[in-house]
Design an enzyme around this catalytic site. Structure first.
Site, PDB file in Angstrom:
ATOM      1  N   ASP A   1       0.547  -1.181  -0.366  1.00 42.09           N
ATOM      2  CA  ASP A   1       0.268   0.066  -0.170  1.00 42.09           C
ATOM      3  C   ASP A   1       0.817   0.887   0.368  1.00 42.09           C
ATOM      4  O   ASP A   1       1.860   1.263   0.771  1.00 42.09           O
ATOM      5  CB  ASP A   1      -0.472  -0.327   1.072  1.00 42.09           C
ATOM      6  CG  ASP A   1      -2.304   0.984   1.253  1.00 42.09           C
ATOM      7  OD1 ASP A   1      -2.718   0.816   0.774  1.00 42.09           O
ATOM      8  OD2 ASP A   1      -2.090   2.025   2.364  1.00 42.09           O
TER       9      ASP A   1
ATOM     10  N   GLU B   1      14.462 -13.961  -0.064  1.00 42.59           N
ATOM     11  CA  GLU B   1      14.771 -15.769   1.005  1.00 42.59           C
ATOM     12  C   GLU B   1      14.287 -16.855   0.521  1.00 42.59           C
ATOM     13  O   GLU B   1      14.269 -17.553   0.303  1.00 42.59           O
ATOM     14  CB  GLU B   1      14.052 -15.242   2.281  1.00 42.59           C
ATOM     15  CG  GLU B   1      16.159 -14.076   2.765  1.00 42.59           C
ATOM     16  CD  GLU B   1      15.534 -13.356   4.218  1.00 42.59           C
ATOM     17  OE1 GLU B   1      14.594 -14.305   5.152  1.00 42.59           O
ATOM     18  OE2 GLU B   1      15.796 -13.006   4.993  1.00 42.59           O
TER      19      GLU B   1
HETATM   20  C1  GLC Z   1      -4.634   2.520  -0.645  1.00 43.58           C
HETATM   21  C2  GLC Z   1      -5.362   1.855  -0.408  1.00 43.58           C
HETATM   22  C3  GLC Z   1      -7.017   2.807  -0.652  1.00 43.58           C
HETATM   23  C4  GLC Z   1      -6.416   3.604   1.524  1.00 43.58           C
HETATM   24  C5  GLC Z   1      -5.155   4.590   1.556  1.00 43.58           C
HETATM   25  C6  GLC Z   1      -4.895   4.358   2.855  1.00 43.58           C
HETATM   26  O1  GLC Z   1      -4.507   3.449  -1.403  1.00 43.58           O
HETATM   27  O2  GLC Z   1      -5.821   1.422  -1.874  1.00 43.58           O
HETATM   28  O3  GLC Z   1      -7.627   1.849  -0.473  1.00 43.58           O
HETATM   29  O4  GLC Z   1      -7.645   4.678   1.485  1.00 43.58           O
HETATM   30  O5  GLC Z   1      -4.140   3.485   0.378  1.00 43.58           O
HETATM   31  O6  GLC Z   1      -4.209   3.005   3.342  1.00 43.58           O
END
Ligand code: GLC
Length: 534
Positions: free
Chosen positions: A201, A255
């Site tokens: 993310d 790994e």
């Molecule tokens: C990313 C995710 C989204 C979330 C954001 C914060 O963009 O895809 O859904 O709100 O990160 O974690």
């Protein structure tokens, strides 16, 4: 492509938003046993991996992207035992499992943050980003979040903490090496359980400039844009140190055997730099270009050409047309284009990512204001209002069952079912050999069987009509031509310069076979065809 290539180059990834896929226990939200029950369906799509949006314990302030424990499963979704069963049943069906890793921030309910905010001397104080108020009071600087100020004051300890998303999502402080070590431990925990990789993310945000200077205004900003873009994020995005953190993550993956790292990045975040100078960072920096171009053949052609040309040597491409943050492609491109979209996604060069429901042509679902769940950016008086609920509604399985088969009859699904779930659903489309779903399956089968489509080169061709996108995929002497009509009008195109004639491998209408003259190739409204030309 040779079988020796890693699976994530040969494969197709199917994104599941766990809250919305399949509810096995009648509480109105999806869960892991529900996903397990539908693995047969997923495997039947001809995809190779599932990516699960976050399944960790979470207060759900951001639908799981606010993690309260990185090494467990939210009880709403099930248990670690359910997860182990999911991995083993998925693997048994030849499906890999990719988890969503959310390293940039935790939930404010994570024990790390609870400790961190407890006092200025707490052992984990420095695991988050704490700053004194500005000299005259107020936030330490002008850093913003997607949802307003980036700083929230903790009255007890008199300092502000930083967050680029909700105040419930405090950001971890990667300037402290213990934080990275902890996150690498999280990765090992799941890799040891058999997970095949991570979608990471907001990976470009992990490092922050340690001078904490104000970010400069963005002169090109217009008020119809999201307020986050009012400043240039020169101190909070793409900082040099982020590449060190990513290389460390990659070393952990390496790994293990053939585990993949996918980075969530926007094209304007220098995404191609995230392959790493020695291809030692993320395997697949998400290619979100199709979110940002108008759905027109010429624009898509230019995007595909530019992307293919810009890839660093040896870097493997990928394509995304939908996810849980964006308008569904069925709405963006227009539902008439649903088939063309899938043909494009599954014949371009690079790993395709399919968002659950797109394979049956789901569109955005209008959600009444009183049923909205994702409301933090939703201000009806503002032009910038947005909610991601319309693209997150329950999977449409079977109209003959209440709740379209997503949940038990008495349950109320967490988001409303789409009004079209009576006609757009898996059961109806399984019974129709010319459905969008049938097309999706034919496309995945063709891609798997045809080395030119799977791993071959890409080259676009002028079709003599700006509304038609034509490109060739080739592998050695094998040549395949894809011709896509982006409009609802009949088209007659001349691709005689590319080949004299070709054998139809597939039409989006699933009713066309035989040879076609490439100089006088006719396409029906919203039709795409794939021809073997060599
Ligand atoms: C990313 C995710 C989204 C979330 C954001 C914060 O963009 O895809 O859904 O709100 O990160 O974690």
């Amino acid at each position: 492509m040779a079988e020796t290539e890693p699976w994530w180059q040969r494969g197709i990834v199917y994104q599941i938003f766990p809250l919305s896929f399949m509810d096995s226990n009648g509480d109105g939200i999806g869960d892991l046993p529900g996903i397990i029950a539908r693995l047969g369906y997923v495997a039947s799509l001809g995809v190779d991996a599932i990516w699960l949006s976050p399944i960790y314990p979470s207060p759900m302030a951001d639908f799981g992207y606010d993690v309260a424990d990185y090494t467990d499963v939210d009880p709403r979704f099930g248990s670690l035992d359910d997860f182990d069963r999911l991995v083993s049943e998925a693997h048994g069906r030849g499906l890999r499992v990719i988890l969503d890793l959310v390293p940039n921030h935790t939930s404010d309910q994570h024990p790390w943050f609870i400790d961190s905010r407890s006092s200025r001397d707490a052992s984990k104080r420095d695991w988050y980003i704490w700053r004194d108020p500005a000299p005259g009071g107020g936030p330490p600087n002008n850093w913003v979040s997607y949802f307003g100020s980036g700083w929230t004051l903790d009255p007890e300890t008199g300092q502000y903490y930083f967050h680029q998303f909700r105040a419930e999502q405090p950001e971890l402080n990667y300037a402290n090496p213990a934080v990275l070590e902890a996150m690498l431990g999280v990765m090992r925990f799941w890799l040891d359980r058999g997970v095949d990789g991570f979608r990471v993310d907001v990976i470009a945000l992990l490092a922050k400039d340690q001078r904490f200077l104000d970010e400069p205004p963005n002169p090109g900003y217009s008020p119809d844009q999201h307020a986050y873009y009012a400043v240039h994020h020169v101190y909070t995005e793409n900082q040099p140190a982020v590449h060190d953190y990513i290389r460390a993550m990659r070393r952990v993956l390496d790994e293990y055997h053939e585990r993949v790292m996918i980075g969530e990045l926007d094209p304007f975040e220098g995404y191609l730099g995230y392959y790493g100078e020695d291809l030692d960072e993320v395997h697949l920096p998400f290619n979100f270009n199709l979110f940002f171009v108008p759905w027109q053949a010429e624009a898509v052609r230019r995007t595909a050409d530019a992307y293919d040309a810009a890839l660093p040597a040896g870097a493997w491409p990928n394509w995304v047309v939908g996810n849980h943050d964006r308008q569904r492609v069925g709405s963006r491109a227009g539902i008439g284009q649903a088939r063309v979209v899938q043909m494009l996604l599954l014949t371009l060069r690079g790993t395709p990512f399919c968002y659950y429901g797109d394979e049956i042509g789901m569109a955005d679902t209008p959600v009444p204001v009183d049923r909205l769940r994702d409301t933090v950016g939703y201000d009806p008086s503002q032009a910038t209002r947005f909610s991601r609920d319309p693209q997150r509604t329950p999977m449409q399985w079977d109209a003959t069952r209440p709740n379209a088969g997503f949940s038990s009859p008495e349950a109320e699904p967490w988001l409303p079912l789409a009004p079209d779930s009576g006609t757009v659903n898996v059961a109806v489309q399984e019974a129709d050999e010319r459905s969008v779903l049938a097309l999706f399956r034919r496309l995945t089968a063709l891609r798997a069987a045809e080395p030119a489509l799977n791993g071959g080169d890409y080259r676009s061709h002028h079709a003599g009509d700006r509304n038609v996108f034509a490109y060739e995929r080739s592998d050695g002497g094998t040549r395949v031509l894809v011709v896509l009509n982006f409009t609802a009008a009949d088209k007659l195109v001349d691709l005689g310069a590319v080949a004299s004639d070709g054998l139809v491998l597939l039409s989006t209408e699933l009713d066309r076979t035989g040879r076609e003259d490439c100089a006088t190739l006719s396409l029906r409204p919203n039709e795409g065809v794939i021809l073997r030309i060599g």
